[in-house]
Design an enzyme around this catalytic site. Sequence first.
Site, short mmCIF file in Angstrom:
data_model
loop_
_atom_site.label_atom_id
_atom_site.label_comp_id
_atom_site.label_asym_id
_atom_site.label_seq_id
_atom_site.Cartn_x
_atom_site.Cartn_y
_atom_site.Cartn_z
N THR A 124 -6.01 -27.04 44.63
CA THR A 124 -4.71 -26.71 44.02
C THR A 124 -4.70 -25.34 43.36
O THR A 124 -5.66 -24.94 42.72
CB THR A 124 -4.35 -27.79 42.98
OG1 THR A 124 -4.46 -29.07 43.59
CG2 THR A 124 -2.94 -27.63 42.45
N THR A 130 1.77 -28.11 45.55
CA THR A 130 1.49 -28.99 46.69
C THR A 130 1.70 -28.29 48.04
O THR A 130 1.46 -28.89 49.09
CB THR A 130 2.37 -30.25 46.64
OG1 THR A 130 3.72 -29.86 46.37
CG2 THR A 130 1.94 -31.20 45.55
N GLU A 244 -9.94 -39.66 48.77
CA GLU A 244 -9.53 -39.55 47.37
C GLU A 244 -8.34 -40.46 47.07
O GLU A 244 -8.35 -41.22 46.09
CB GLU A 244 -9.16 -38.09 47.06
CG GLU A 244 -8.65 -37.88 45.64
CD GLU A 244 -8.07 -36.47 45.44
OE1 GLU A 244 -8.32 -35.90 44.38
OE2 GLU A 244 -7.36 -35.96 46.33
#
Length: 386
Positions: A124, A130, A244
Amino acid sequence: MHKHNDPYQDIRDAVRALCAEFPAEYFRKIDEQRGYPEEFVDALTRAGWMAALIPQEYGGSGLGLTEASVIMEEINRSGGNSGACHGQMYNMGTVLRHGSEQQKQYYLPKIASGELRLQSMAVTEPSTGTDTTKLKTTAVKKGDKYVVNGQKVWISRVQHSDLMILLARTTPLADVKKKSEGMSIFMVDLRDAIGKGLTVRPILNMVNHETNELFFENLEIPEENLIGEEGKGFKYILDGLNAERTLIAAECIGDGYWFIDKVTKYVNERVVFGRPIGQNQGVQFPIAKAFVNIEAANLMRYKACELFDAHQPCGAEANMAKMLAADASWEAANACLQFHGGFGFAAEYDVERKFRETRLYQVAPISTNLILSYVAEHMLGLPRSF
């Protein structure tokens, strides 16, 4: 509570026994001090749980994502927070599947023994959020090194890790056919990097979570630290991201069951107007509804794990599991806080701490809206909305 025959009961019992050595007071104190549960993570490592996904030939247990998810679930269900250690689990998805034999032989036995910690993944960025393919951090090849410049944000556990997986652009966006191409992943040795081209700035936040802003200024990374092929990094990192999301789903499920156990006990014992408050449908129904949703999310978690472990596409299931579980745990958290009344806000009940911790997963990793747009576009064939 109704129990099924569970094929993972042995793992659950063993993790619960270890977690029992770290009662609620331990995590409460860590939260109060804004500390890191060093002793807890060390105990998990010594017991081999942090090496669950590492194959046996490299010193690990050779378990699948399903078992890893059960470990994470049980930590949260026992009142802890896997956020301190889950990085080591999902980063394995990237290293195991895309690292060279030489890299695996060098890193994995040391990670399995606890000599090295691989707890961080830097994707990030502050200006892209995003919109990952627009990331601005660059790695330029110079001789036998890559030189990295750029910035990352919300990068967790950097201060408690020796290694970090970094996603950076190796080919400018203007020079690639598809915007998901031209990015590469690297293994960064944080012990060499910090202070020598990498600056770490901690971010104080709502939950006691060690997370940071990173600044890269001509950081040199040896070319042998490139994982897989140059330019294919985005595709590689998806394995880590699917793992994740599925592990986060399991943690939310653990949180959800913790809230249900906690509130069920309380409303059975708390007497107001001469009867337990749990006798009221206005109390029972929100708790029961949250429980139903946790059970449903649990099934989707197992589906995502099963596909991941079979090397099948699992992006949709990983995303849906994460969203369902995060929604369900938040619903359970709200019911738990509400029916504890004022006591829900008292630190000694642990409800407010777990409430803050589980709220994070509505936002990250991957927001609910991004999951819904993924489902709309890729599963339902609706036009891309952004």
